[in-house]
Design a protein around this motif. Structure first.
Motif, PDB file in Angstrom:
ATOM      1  N   ASN A  26       6.922  -1.865  -3.128  1.00 16.16           N
ATOM      2  CA  ASN A  26       6.391  -2.551  -1.984  1.00 16.16           C
ATOM      3  C   ASN A  26       7.232  -3.371  -1.512  1.00 16.16           C
ATOM      4  OD1 ASN A  26       3.508  -1.598  -2.301  1.00 16.16           O
ATOM      5  ND2 ASN A  26       2.964  -3.085  -3.674  1.00 16.16           N
ATOM      6  N   LYS A  45       0.929  -1.486  -1.148  1.00 16.20           N
ATOM      7  CA  LYS A  45      -0.186  -0.760  -2.043  1.00 16.20           C
ATOM      8  C   LYS A  45      -0.619  -1.529  -2.999  1.00 16.20           C
ATOM      9  CE  LYS A  45       0.427   2.773   1.116  1.00 16.20           C
ATOM     10  NZ  LYS A  45       0.967   3.869   0.888  1.00 16.20           N
ATOM     11  N   ARG A  46      -1.740  -1.328  -3.665  1.00 18.83           N
ATOM     12  CA  ARG A  46      -2.073  -1.656  -4.889  1.00 18.83           C
ATOM     13  C   ARG A  46      -2.760  -0.585  -5.802  1.00 18.83           C
ATOM     14  NH1 ARG A  46      -6.031  -3.124  -0.968  1.00 18.83           N
ATOM     15  NH2 ARG A  46      -8.218  -2.451  -1.578  1.00 18.83           N
ATOM     16  N   LEU A  47      -2.684  -0.743  -6.919  1.00 18.72           N
ATOM     17  CA  LEU A  47      -2.986   0.280  -8.015  1.00 18.72           C
ATOM     18  C   LEU A  47      -4.478  -0.115  -8.275  1.00 18.72           C
ATOM     19  CD1 LEU A  47      -0.397   0.449 -10.779  1.00 18.72           C
ATOM     20  CD2 LEU A  47      -1.288   2.303  -9.527  1.00 18.72           C
ATOM     21  N   GLU A  70       2.547  -1.611 -12.556  1.00 17.54           N
ATOM     22  CA  GLU A  70       2.404  -2.881 -11.450  1.00 17.54           C
ATOM     23  C   GLU A  70       3.821  -2.932 -11.282  1.00 17.54           C
ATOM     24  OE1 GLU A  70       0.312  -3.972 -10.024  1.00 17.54           O
ATOM     25  OE2 GLU A  70      -1.595  -3.534 -10.917  1.00 17.54           O
ATOM     26  N   LEU A 106       5.512  -0.328  -8.781  1.00 17.25           N
ATOM     27  CA  LEU A 106       4.920  -0.430  -7.425  1.00 17.25           C
ATOM     28  C   LEU A 106       5.282  -1.840  -6.850  1.00 17.25           C
ATOM     29  CD1 LEU A 106       2.645   0.456  -5.572  1.00 17.25           C
ATOM     30  CD2 LEU A 106       0.767  -0.595  -6.490  1.00 17.25           C
ATOM     31  N   GLU A 107       5.455  -2.867  -7.464  1.00 12.51           N
ATOM     32  CA  GLU A 107       6.029  -4.261  -6.870  1.00 12.51           C
ATOM     33  C   GLU A 107       7.228  -3.838  -6.292  1.00 12.51           C
ATOM     34  OE1 GLU A 107       7.336  -8.699  -8.159  1.00 12.51           O
ATOM     35  OE2 GLU A 107       5.942  -7.445  -9.396  1.00 12.51           O
ATOM     36  N   ALA A 146       3.420   5.737  -3.904  1.00 18.46           N
ATOM     37  CA  ALA A 146       3.231   4.623  -3.120  1.00 18.46           C
ATOM     38  C   ALA A 146       3.803   5.034  -1.503  1.00 18.46           C
ATOM     39  CB  ALA A 146       4.304   3.577  -3.350  1.00 18.46           C
ATOM     40  N   VAL A 173       4.922   6.537  -9.468  1.00 14.52           N
ATOM     41  CA  VAL A 173       4.462   5.455  -8.733  1.00 14.52           C
ATOM     42  C   VAL A 173       5.303   5.256  -7.319  1.00 14.52           C
ATOM     43  CG1 VAL A 173       4.509   2.872  -8.676  1.00 14.52           C
ATOM     44  CG2 VAL A 173       3.886   4.371 -10.834  1.00 14.52           C
ATOM     45  N   GLU A 174       6.523   5.606  -7.275  1.00 14.41           N
ATOM     46  CA  GLU A 174       7.441   5.645  -5.921  1.00 14.41           C
ATOM     47  C   GLU A 174       6.808   6.511  -4.916  1.00 14.41           C
ATOM     48  OE1 GLU A 174      11.314   5.421  -6.719  1.00 14.41           O
ATOM     49  OE2 GLU A 174      11.436   3.535  -7.341  1.00 14.41           O
ATOM     50  N   LEU A 220      -3.829   3.110  -4.358  1.00 15.02           N
ATOM     51  CA  LEU A 220      -3.319   4.319  -4.877  1.00 15.02           C
ATOM     52  C   LEU A 220      -4.791   4.543  -5.984  1.00 15.02           C
ATOM     53  CD1 LEU A 220       0.148   3.334  -5.937  1.00 15.02           C
ATOM     54  CD2 LEU A 220      -0.886   4.517  -3.804  1.00 15.02           C
TER      55      LEU A 220
END
Length: 479
Positions: free
Chosen positions: A341, A348-350, A334, A337-338, A378, A374-375, A386
């Motif tokens: 974003n 995006k969201r997991l 998370e 991902l933050e 995304a 993650v990158e 995701l």
């Protein structure tokens, strides 16, 4: 309303003097120089205004009743430690003014003073106040980016690491950080610096594996002009750059025994000698070293000096690999991902199934690999969410024999419905089950120690164990 042609304020000054005429005249002079000047007739009145926290400079008389200037100085610095203070004193009280500077005043001016002299001293004091604010802002920004908040994870392994880190941060002890590649050793070093008394000075990193042996000595110790071909001018080394701060020597085991002996001398003596010079320079540096190798094996195999190992290994910190703290994967994913974003026009969201998918992987590249995954997901995924297929994990899948949390959640009939995945609540619950089970195996029926390790109260632990149908191993053995 302020006129558009009025110059902006240059600072906020509080003038304290029990003689009304002198106080008013001084304040008027300061306002003419576009400072915001406040007035106070007594020390108590001044302290009340200082409590608001908006004063940059206190300009106070030394001889006042009932509270004198020295008493006001002490109490003012308790209220506002960064406050700049200038004492106004008669010529015969210069000794008291010098005492005031010893107690924390920035400067003093003798009465009667010239307007030009007062302007000069006020300008210098306010410049220092601005510099200190800038330093505080930089330190706050550094701490936000590199402090404990950057060490994401609440697993027992990370709790132990951060606890040891906070205990050693305030000292100047040399620290050796060990951990596999990609675990975040430099983040730990930066967090040490951010929570140390040296945080307002430089954090200087150097990666020994990225610099050739011939240049490493010059890089750390500096060189004189003409010391070797290409040395067209003298250059300070990284030890000098880090003076007063922290020097982070990464991959220290990649150095040769010859260089290690020179590094040992610098650490022992607290001084460095530039290449090509005979004069040693004193440096005040807190050293933090790191390696991804088994350094004790390197010592036994005579590839690393034993005396340097003991000099570096005053306090040891081990950064656990990600496979030993898989319960941190959801929070780390998370977090990454933050950040991704924030750089993307399409956030995006997991999905819970993606988190479950990631928690079954052994991450040979550790946290750095998770960040990359993650990158990449995304950037390349087409949907807003995701999914497992956005994280191609080609090898390193874990099995229950690795001691990792099970992620095969079943429905009431004993199988997972086709096309569905676990909910996020189920993923979190399974992570909790894994963490509690591991702690119970270490501490058995000593639930107080289990709760302390997990960072929860005994009541919360008991409630979670009851909900998850968990009992200490010794209880199960008696059945």
């Amino acid at each position: 309303m302020t006129d558009a042609n009025t110059p902006p304020s240059r600072g906020r000054i509080l003038v304290v003097d029990d003689q009304r005429n002198l106080r008013a005249t001084t304040a008027m002079l300061l306002r003419a120089e576009h400072y915001i000047a406040f007035e106070a007739a007594t020390g108590e009145e001044a302290l009340a205004q200082l409590a608001g926290g908006s004063i940059d400079l206190l300009l106070t008389d030394l001889k006042m009743e009932p509270m004198d200037g020295l008493t006001l100085l002490r109490r003012a610095l308790e209220v506002a430690p960064r406050l700049q203070v200038i004492m106004m004193t008669a010529f015969g009280s210069i000794e008291s003014a010098v005492e005031a500077m010893r107690l924390g005043a920035y400067d003093y001016v003798t009465k009667p003073f010239k307007e030009s002299e007062l302007r000069y001293r006020v300008e210098r004091a306010l410049e220092r106040a601005r510099l200190l604010r800038d330093v505080d802002n930089l330190a706050t920004d550094f701490n936000q980016r590199h402090g404990l908040s950057a060490l994401v994870g609440r697993s027992p392994a990370m709790r132990d690491l951060t606890s040891r880190l906070m205990r050693v941060a305030q000292s100047d002890a040399t620290v050796l950080i060990q951990g596999e590649s990609g675990t975040g050793k430099e983040l730990v070093a930066r967090a040490l610096h951010a929570h140390s008394r040296r945080k307002v000075r430089s954090f200087v990193p150097v990666n020994c594996a990225a610099i050739s042996e011939s240049l490493l000595e010059s890089e750390l110790f500096g060189h004189a002009k003409g010391a070797f071909t290409g040395a067209v001018k003298a250059r300070r080394g990284l030890f000098e750059e880090a003076d007063g701060g922290t020097l982070f020597i990464d991959e220290v085991t990649e150095t040769s025994p010859t260089f290690q002996s020179k590094l040992l001398r610098a650490l022992q003596e607290g001084e460095v000698r530039r290449v090509g010079e005979s004069t040693a320079l004193r440096v005040d540096v807190r050293t933090v070293a790191a390696t991804n190798r088994d350094i004790e094996l390197e010592v036994r195999e005579k590839r690393f000096r034993q005396d340097l190992y003991y000099r570096l290994n005053v306090v040891a910190l081990r950064v656990p690999p990600l496979r030993e703290r898989l319960e941190d994967v959801p929070a780390l994913a998370e977090h990454f991902l933050e950040r991704a974003n924030a750089r993307s026009p399409k956030p995006k969201r997991l999905s819970a199934s993606a988190v479950s998918h990631l928690m079954g992987y052994n991450f040979p590249g550790n946290v750095r690999e998770l960040e990359n995954l993650v990158e990449q997901a995304a950037a390349l995924s087409e949907g807003d969410e995701l999914l497992p297929e956005d994280f191609p994990l080609r090898q390193g899948r874990l099995t229950p024999s690795h001691g990792t949390p099970s992620v095969a959640f079943l429905d009431g009939q004993g199988s997972r419905p086709a096309g569905t995945g676990p909910t996020l609540a189920q993923v979190v619950e399974e992570a909790e089950r894994h963490a509690i089970t591991q702690a119970l195996e270490r501490h058995g029926v000593d639930l107080a120690r289990v709760a302390d390790e997990l960072g929860v109260s005994s009541t919360t632990l008991w409630r979670k164990m009851k909900r998850l149908n968990l009992r200490p191993p010794t209880d199960l053995a008696r059945e």
